[in-house]
Design an enzyme around this catalytic site. Structure first.
Site, short mmCIF file in Angstrom:
data_model
loop_
_atom_site.label_atom_id
_atom_site.label_comp_id
_atom_site.label_asym_id
_atom_site.label_seq_id
_atom_site.Cartn_x
_atom_site.Cartn_y
_atom_site.Cartn_z
CB ILE A 237 -0.86 -0.05 1.41
CG1 ILE A 237 -2.05 -1.14 0.97
CG2 ILE A 237 -1.65 1.47 1.50
CD1 ILE A 237 -2.80 -1.27 2.27
CG PHE A 238 3.19 2.73 3.21
CD1 PHE A 238 3.94 3.87 3.74
CD2 PHE A 238 2.48 2.12 4.13
CE1 PHE A 238 3.34 4.21 4.97
CE2 PHE A 238 2.16 2.48 5.20
CZ PHE A 238 2.72 3.63 5.68
CD GLN B 210 -1.76 5.50 -0.13
OE1 GLN B 210 -1.23 5.73 0.82
NE2 GLN B 210 -3.00 5.53 -0.21
CG HIS C 259 -14.85 54.78 -26.03
ND1 HIS C 259 -13.80 55.42 -25.15
CD2 HIS C 259 -14.12 53.89 -26.41
CE1 HIS C 259 -12.76 54.75 -25.15
NE2 HIS C 259 -12.97 53.77 -25.91
CD GLU C 260 -16.18 50.42 -27.84
OE1 GLU C 260 -15.51 50.31 -29.14
OE2 GLU C 260 -15.67 50.55 -26.86
CG HIS D 211 -12.16 52.91 -30.70
ND1 HIS D 211 -10.84 53.22 -30.45
CD2 HIS D 211 -12.45 52.64 -29.31
CE1 HIS D 211 -10.61 53.20 -29.20
NE2 HIS D 211 -11.59 52.60 -28.62
CG ASP E 122 -8.92 52.62 -25.97
OD1 ASP E 122 -8.92 51.23 -26.22
OD2 ASP E 122 -10.05 53.15 -26.09
ZN ZN Z 1 -11.70 52.24 -26.49
#
Ligand code: ZN
Ligand code: ADP
Length: 598
Positions: free
Chosen positions: A140-141, A144, A427-428, A431, A503
């Site tokens: 078992i040891f 594991q 804002h968008e 861009h 940005d």
């Molecule tokens: Zn922007």
């Protein structure tokens, strides 16, 4: 990862089977003992009974074994043997002698010496359950991994990676370059006889997810040799002094199982430039030194190839790159258009796709994606298709997955005030409109004020081309497009917001690189300037930082002015696009281009 879990599970199953088996065995042995004991009990009579029987002339023969308290008895008119336990042989023997002499002459008494072999086995048998239990505990040891000292922490070993070159899409030149390594691992003698020197250490440069680990595994898979891997970052987490010994053990193991591939991921974590001697760094130095020692210590007949990966080659200590160490460097680039298509082809194999899906088109929409991101993209698309109850993966699923990966998940339930919506719309729109008037900038694919990820809205561009070089004009116009958002806020709303922070950060970074990395400034000329390195300041003087600052600021300022000028010249379009965004939230490429017709 998934593979490893599987392995663990298999290991656990084996362990459980073993425990059950051992328990059954112990039960069986205990059972046999109990059964024999029971039988012996059946045959046993009391000493008093025996005494009486002898006195009454019913016993034919008595058998005694020296050193044993068990006496076997044979009766005159029965084939059954009986036994009894006597405390001491001496008084019983005397009693028998008296019997023989006085009135029981037909009674036979035999004394036997004990069979040594039999006693040995009897003793062994009685210890069997204990022995089995001890073996069980040890197993078992072992299973594991406790107490297994040779195992190296954080190390992974695969006997057969199962990965082949055909599992690595694109990267044809890189694979070609690595084929000789496979040949060498398969048949080292051939190369040695020819006196050919094969590189021992190969450094793979590239962004995360570009397939460095995959290609290293493919080399092992093609050559059918074991693959041992370890990550440099694991060394950092370790206690002082352990790093070096781990490296030593790693190579000890490699030598044992050679021919093999040793893969060190994130080598920059241990191999970064040695500068000072403070704390963590001197720990790294020990680890790095040990690595150098190991690389130098290869015998010419050892067939170990060490592959290391990093995405920060400039960080590496130069000592690592000397001949005999990592003297071969291969760049693993993010896939180009064709490469992306190849990777997509590989990963759609086990997926159901709608007939109208064109992988070339998806490749075009995913410039800059790595192999890992592309495989993730198709997985996301499959998840979305399932969630949307589509029978197959549709175009819309793939598009949604691309957006999810590039700009983040749509945040439908984030409450946005009317004021914020208007700000985002301008804002968008800023861009998008500015980009339309810039020769070198990509076409707008979609504009939206639906929040995604951290952004309040987004403008998506079509990037169909892979570019290897970017011109100065293009970079300047990029700055203008980036500042288009801030410019629109100022012009339309006569106020500016924090929404442009990202940005501005990106724009400043580009401007700085233009001056210090690409040598694009008129006043400073084509020189490389790392202003944060004391050494460079020694060459150029302190004033150079001031001049860099002036130049960077000038680039950004000019871009901001140009963005405002474009928007002022086309203020109607800006208002229209922003208005449309407030109405519809998202506008497509066609709708957007519609504002520019007539
Ligand atoms: Zn922007
Ligand atoms: P790196 O080691 O460069 O960070 P990996 O090799 O771990 O990247 O790649 C992560 C995953 O991305 C791979 O397991 C594989 O699924 C996918 N991948 C990356 N590049 C490719 C490629 N060229 N061909 C096929 N799959 C790839």
């Amino acid at each position: 990862m998934a593979k490893k879990n599987n392995k663990d599970k298999k290991k656990n199953n084996k362990l459980i089977l073993f425990i059950i088996g051992a328990l059954i065995l112990i039960a069986a042995v205990v059972g046999i003992f109990a059964f024999q004991e029971l039988k012996a009990k059946e045959k046993e009579i009391s000493y008093d009974q025996l005494y009486q029987d002898i006195v009454h002339h019913q016993v034919e023969k008595i058998e005694m074994t020296i050193g044993s308290s068990t006496v076997n008895i044979k009766y005159k008119d029965s084939d059954d043997e009986k036994t009894t336990n006597i405390n001491s042989l001496q008084p019983f023997a005397e009693f028998l002698n008296n019997q023989l002499e006085e009135n029981n002459p037909e009674l036979k008494v035999e004394y036997k010496t004990p069979n040594k072999l039999m006693t040995f086995f009897e003793n062994l048998l009685s210890f069997l359950p204990t022995i089995l239990l001890v073996i069980l505990i040890i197993m078992i040891f072992k299973m594991q991994g406790i107490g297994e000292k040779s195992k190296v922490y954080g190390e992974n070993e695969e006997n057969n990676t199962g990965v082949k070159f055909k599992d690595v899409a694109g990267l044809d030149e890189e694979k070609n370059e690595l084929i000789e390594i496979v040949e060498f691992l398969k048949n080292p003698k051939k190369f040695q006889n020819m006196g050919a020197k094969i590189p021992r250490g190969i450094l793979l440069y590239g962004k995360p997810g570009t397939g460095k680990t995959l290609i290293a595994k493919a080399i092992a898979g093609e050559a059918n040799v074991p693959f041992i891997s370890m990550s440099g970052s694991e060394f950092i987490e370790m206690f002082a002094g352990l790093g070096a010994s781990r490296v030593r053990k790693l190579f000890e193991k490699a030598k044992k199982i050679a021919p093999c591939i040793v893969f060190i991921d994130e080598i920059d974590a241990i191999g970064s430039r040695r500068t000072s001697n403070s704390g963590a760094e001197s720990e790294n130095n020990q680890t790095l030194n040990q690595l150098l020692v190991e690389m130098d210590g290869f015998e010419s007949n050892e067939t170990i190839i060490v592959l290391a990966a990093t995405n920060r080659p400039e960080m590496l200590d130069k000592a690592l790159l000397r001949p005999g160490r990592f003297d071969r460097q291969i760049t693993i680039p993010a896939p180009d258009l064709l490469g992306r298509e190849e990777i997509l082809k590989l990963y759609v194999k086990n997926k159901k796709l709608a007939a109208d899906i064109d992988l070339k088109e998806i490749a075009g929409d995913t410039a800059g994606f790595t192999g890992a991101e592309l495989s993730n993209l198709l997985n996301e698309a499959a998840i979305l298709a399932t969630r949307n109850q589509h029978k197959v993966i549709e175009r819309s699923d793939i598009e949604a997955a691309i957006k999810k990966i590039t700009v983040g998940l749509e945040k439908h339930n984030r409450v946005v005030s009317e004021k914020d919506k208007k700000l985002t719309a301008y804002h968008e729109a800023g861009h998008a409109v500015v980009s339309k008037f810039l020769e070198t900038q990509d076409n707008v694919k979609e504009v939206s004020i639906i929040p995604r990820g951290l952004a309040g809205g987004y403008t998506m561009y079509k990037t169909n081309e892979d570019k290897y070089y970017i011109s100065k004009t293009e970079l300047e116009e990029k700055l203008v497009a980036l500042l288009g958002g801030r410019a629109a806020e100022k012009i339309a709303l006569n106020d500016i917001s924090t929404g442009a922070s990202n940005d501005i950060e990106v724009a400043t970074g580009i401007a700085r690189d233009m001056i210090t990395v690409y040598g694009m400034s008129n006043s400073l000329g084509p020189i490389s300037l790392k202003v944060d390195e004391p050494y460079e300041l020694q060459i150029f003087g302190e004033n150079i930082t001031d001049e860099v600052g002036v130049q960077v600021k000038q680039l950004v300022d000019e871009a901001y002015i140009k963005a405002q000028k474009i928007l002022l010249d086309h203020i109607d379009i800006l208002h229209n696009v922003a208005q449309k965004l407030l109405e519809k939230e998202t506008i497509s490429e066609e709708e957007f281009n519609g504002f520019f017709e007539n």
